[in-house]
Write a protein that holds these residues in place. Structure first.
Motif, PDB file in Angstrom:
ATOM      1  N   ASP A 157      -4.098   0.463  -2.456  1.00 33.07           N
ATOM      2  CA  ASP A 157      -3.349  -0.741  -2.811  1.00 33.07           C
ATOM      3  C   ASP A 157      -3.876  -1.245  -4.155  1.00 33.07           C
ATOM      4  O   ASP A 157      -5.086  -1.312  -4.364  1.00 33.07           O
TER       5      ASP A 157
ATOM      6  N   PRO B  54       0.829  -1.217   0.000  1.00 27.29           N
ATOM      7  CA  PRO B  54       0.000   0.000   0.000  1.00 27.29           C
ATOM      8  C   PRO B  54       0.856   1.257   0.000  1.00 27.29           C
ATOM      9  O   PRO B  54       2.002   1.247   0.462  1.00 27.29           O
TER      10      PRO B  54
ATOM     11  N   ASP C 169      -0.560  -3.877   4.785  1.00 26.19           N
ATOM     12  CA  ASP C 169      -1.875  -4.420   4.474  1.00 26.19           C
ATOM     13  C   ASP C 169      -2.126  -5.645   5.334  1.00 26.19           C
ATOM     14  O   ASP C 169      -1.286  -6.040   6.176  1.00 26.19           O
TER      15      ASP C 169
ATOM     16  N   GLN D  11      -9.832  -4.355   1.510  1.00 28.05           N
ATOM     17  CA  GLN D  11      -8.578  -3.760   1.942  1.00 28.05           C
ATOM     18  C   GLN D  11      -8.616  -3.426   3.433  1.00 28.05           C
ATOM     19  O   GLN D  11      -9.636  -2.974   3.961  1.00 28.05           O
TER      20      GLN D  11
END
Length: 788
Positions: free
Chosen positions: A514, A487, A570, A522
């Motif tokens: 991302d 990300p 992430d 996400q």
């Protein structure tokens, strides 16, 4: 007795005296009372009856038409009881044809016809007769009217209004069916004898038709007349007068009779079995052949409807009735396959659509035939096992990995081998490839879902023995996501902190993005790469974070910019993270926290102006100064030394007059000889650039006296300029030194009007026209102007 003998007896009977004598039944002519003979006749009521004596002994005559004798035809005799036979009376005839067609003997009263008379032209004539005294010319009898009626003879044959009649009758009609009626007319008298009595008979057309003698109606005479055997008939009808007896006159006409069609014939197929062939590759709807049943009838009676009533190909084929040609078109209903079945049999029926119930006894009005259809083999292209393929593959697979296999076969009985290939127009980057033998599809380059999530390919299968026979199929490749991207900040952040900031104050809210797309969505985590004494990060747990201050107050003169590394991670496998750096500027803010300035150099410059703007302003000022200097230099070069130095010189006034007046021959001042000797211009000269006016002669004014002061002044200036090589030519000064000659109005200047004591007369200005009326009013006021 013949007709001619009958006519002869009739003429003799007509000419007998009793026939020509007056008949008692006719109207009597009234006579004076003195001519009535009084014969007393007893009556049942006891009164005496008086018989009135007749004056004229006639009222109506008869005359036979078409007299063919050489002498005049005798009509009759007029006689008055006043006629003593001594020739004292004169008979006079007037009315229709008197004197031309009919003549009378003045003495005897005999009437004759001068020519043949046609009753069909006129049936009777009305005449008037009178007897007068030959000596006195006075009538002895009043004028009376009588009629000559023309007796008819059979001299006209019957005639038909049409020479040829056209009629029709349905075939197979019963005997006595009415076809048409013909009528003949006879111009003879129908009320006298049989001359106009017409009888009809048939001369031609038997035994098929007959005619009624009295009415002329033609009827059928034979049963079951078939149109298919004979359609046209010609019938000749005769009309004869005198009741059809011998000696009568006759006329004929022709009747063309047509037998109209009725549905008395069923359709018939010419063959019991019909063979057709069709390629197995024929698409649905293809016409493969036709069948036709013949019908002896015509029109709607021959209309036929076709249908398939039986057979093993009822679900594979269909039949359509073609109305114009009355055919049955057999078409393909479903796709054909030679390898599955090679022969089909159909039973087709043809039936009349309009059936007449009267002819049911002739049998069913339909027929059937057998249609055999043979399927012919063709080289067909390969057939794929599916109409399309869908393959899914992760983006992190190795190059050369097989992602799926397509299968195809040759539907022909020979079963030729097949070769597979990719249509490179659908794979321009050559990411995929295929094994030509087994149809296995594999990767030839790495896959990246973030670049392209779908790949739409086309695979071609072709026979090796016949490469022209090929088939295409669509292959859809979906790239599945793998967490291979870290990300990052969603946007570029321009962050600042106020010098007067306090601990825990929010200076920025950050978020991340991302490229990957995990199934669960996400989820990002924010943290600092190392402990920072000035700022801290607080994760909001909604994929955003807040940047907060940790100390009280900042000084931009000491440190103007801070760099803050932020770690973003992430929640997918494998976990990907990245470090983003925030650039935080220290700025001066007001009490509300609004930024005012963010650097020490900005305090030395005006607010809102950059260095480039200041340089542009200075360049504009320099350019304006250069333009002003150049303009001043040009003005200085154009400035000249004045030619007339004396303030008392009157040539400045002449310049104004010359510019204002114009056209008064002041251009003659260019003659330098005239300037040196003004007295030499008394003789009038014309200008070359103006057409002389001849409409009126201008009033001549006295020539101005020679001025010695002016002449001396000009001579002095002429010497000075002759000795000065830089002086301009003198003729350019002449325009200002001399005003002109022979001006009608002389000088209009008012510069010296104040120094003149004498009065001037300007009344002549009114004679110059309406354009000078205003000027005449200004200067022609006389004493009143001065007083004013």
């Amino acid at each position: 007795m013949t007709v001619y003998q009958f006519l002869l007896l009739f003429l003799l009977w007509v000419c007998l005296p009793h026939f020509c004598s007056p008949e008692i039944m006719f109207r009597r002519t009234p006579v004076p009372q003195k001519r009535i003979l009084g014969a007393r006749v007893p009556r049942s009521d006891g009164k005496i009856l008086h018989r009135q004596k007749r004056g004229w002994m006639w009222n109506q005559f008869f005359l036979l038409e078409e007299y063919t004798g050489s002498d005049y035809q005798y009509v009759g005799k007029l006689h008055s009881d006043q006629d003593k036979g001594d020739g004292s009376l004169k008979y006079i005839l007037s009315g229709d044809g008197a004197g031309t067609l009919f003549i009378i003997d003045e003495k005897t009263g005999d009437i004759h016809a001068t020519r043949r008379i046609d009753r069909e032209e006129k049936a009777f004539y009305t005449l008037r007769a009178q007897a007068i005294n030959r000596r006195t010319l006075r009538p002895v009898e009043p004028e009376s009217e009588f009629v000559i009626k023309i007796h008819d003879i059979n001299d006209n044959e019957p005639t038909f209004p049409e020479e040829i009649y056209t009629a029709s009758v349905p075939e197979m009609s019963v005997v006595g069916t009415s076809v048409v009626q013909v009528t003949a007319t006879d111009a003879d008298d129908p009320s006298y004898g049989n001359s106009a009595r017409v009888i009809y008979s048939i001369l031609q057309g038997q035994p098929y038709f007959s005619v009624e003698p009295e009415t002329g109606i033609i009827r059928t005479a034979l049963p079951n007349m078939n149109r298919e055997n004979r359609e046209q008939y010609q019938v000749v009808i005769q009309a004869k007068d005198m009741g059809g007896q011998m000696g009568g006159l006759s006329g004929t006409t022709t009747v063309n009779i047509t037998l109209t069609d009725v549905n008395d014939n069923p359709p018939r197929f010419p063959q019991n079995t019909i063979h057709l062939r069709v390629l197995e590759s024929s698409p649905v709807g293809t016409a493969i052949g036709s069948v036709k049943a013949t019908d002896a009838d015509t029109g709607k009676n021959a209309e036929v409807e076709y249908r398939i009533i039986d057979g093993d190909g009822t679900d594979m084929f269909d039949i359509i009735t073609e109305k114009d040609m009355q055919e049955g078109i057999i078409t393909v209903k479903k796709p054909l396959d030679y390898e599955s079945r090679r022969l089909y049999t159909l039973k087709v029926e043809a039936e009349n659509t309009h059936v007449d119930p009267r002819f049911y006894y002739l049998g069913p009005f339909k027929d059937t035939t057998i249609v055999k259809i043979s399927i012919e083999d063709v080289d067909e292209p390969p057939v794929f096992s599916r109409s399309s393929y869908l393959f899914e593959v992760h983006e992190d697979i190795e190059v050369g990995t097989i992602i799926g296999t397509v299968m195809a076969r040759d539907p022909d009985s020979t079963s030729s081998p097949i070769r597979f290939s990719l249509d490179r127009h659908t794979d321009l980057d050559r990411i995929f490839n295929i094994h030509s033998g087994n149809g296995s599809l594999y990767t030839s380059k790495p896959l990246d879902r973030e670049l392209s999530q779908w790949h739409n390919l086309t695979v071609i299968a072709a026979e090796i023995n016949n490469p022209k026979e090929m088939t295409r199929v669509a292959v859809f490749v979906r790239i599945l996501d793998v967490n291979d991207n870290a990300p990052q900040f969603a946007v570029f952040y321009d962050t600042f902190v106020c010098e007067n900031a306090r601990p825990g104050q929010l200076i920025q809210t950050i978020s991340a993005v991302d490229k990957d797309d995990p199934l669960g969505g996400q989820k990002f985590f924010f943290s600092l790469a190392a402990v920072n004494p000035n700022f801290t990060v607080q994760d909001n747990e909604d994929n955003t974070a807040r940047i907060l201050t940790r100390k009280n107050g900042f000084n931009r003169h000491e440190i103007s910019t801070y760099l803050l590394p932020v770690v973003i991670s992430d929640n997918d496998y494998p976990i990907q993270s990245s470090t983003g750096t925030l650039t935080i500027r220290v700025c001066a803010c007001d009490s509300q926290g609004n930024m005012q300035s963010c650097s020490a150099e900005a305090l030395l410059l005006p607010a809102g102006l950059s260095t480039g703007a200041l340089i542009a302003i200075l360049l504009c000022i320099i350019i304006l100064l250069v333009i002003v200097v150049l303009f001043a230099a040009l003005k200085r070069q154009r400035k000249k030394e004045p030619l007339i130095l004396s303030k008392e010189d009157i040539r400045d006034n002449i310049v104004s007059y010359n510019d204002e007046g114009g056209g008064e021959e002041d251009t003659q001042a260019f003659d330098i000889g005239t300037l040196r000797n003004p007295a030499a211009i008394e003789e009038k000269k014309l200008r070359r650039d103006i057409i002389p006016e001849t409409l009126f002669m201008p009033r001549r004014t006295p020539t101005a006296p020679d001025n010695a002061d002016v002449r001396d002044f000009i001579n002095e200036r002429l010497k000075e300029h002759d000795l000065d090589p830089t002086a301009p030519p003198y003729d350019s000064l002449a325009t200002y030194a001399y005003e002109g000659n022979d001006s009608i109005a002389e000088s209009l200047s008012s510069l010296e009007s104040g120094t003149t004591d004498g009065d001037q007369n300007y009344d002549y200005l009114r004679e110059w026209g309406p354009r000078f009326n205003k000027l005449a009013e200004m200067y022609g006021g006389g004493e009143s102007d001065k007083d004013a």
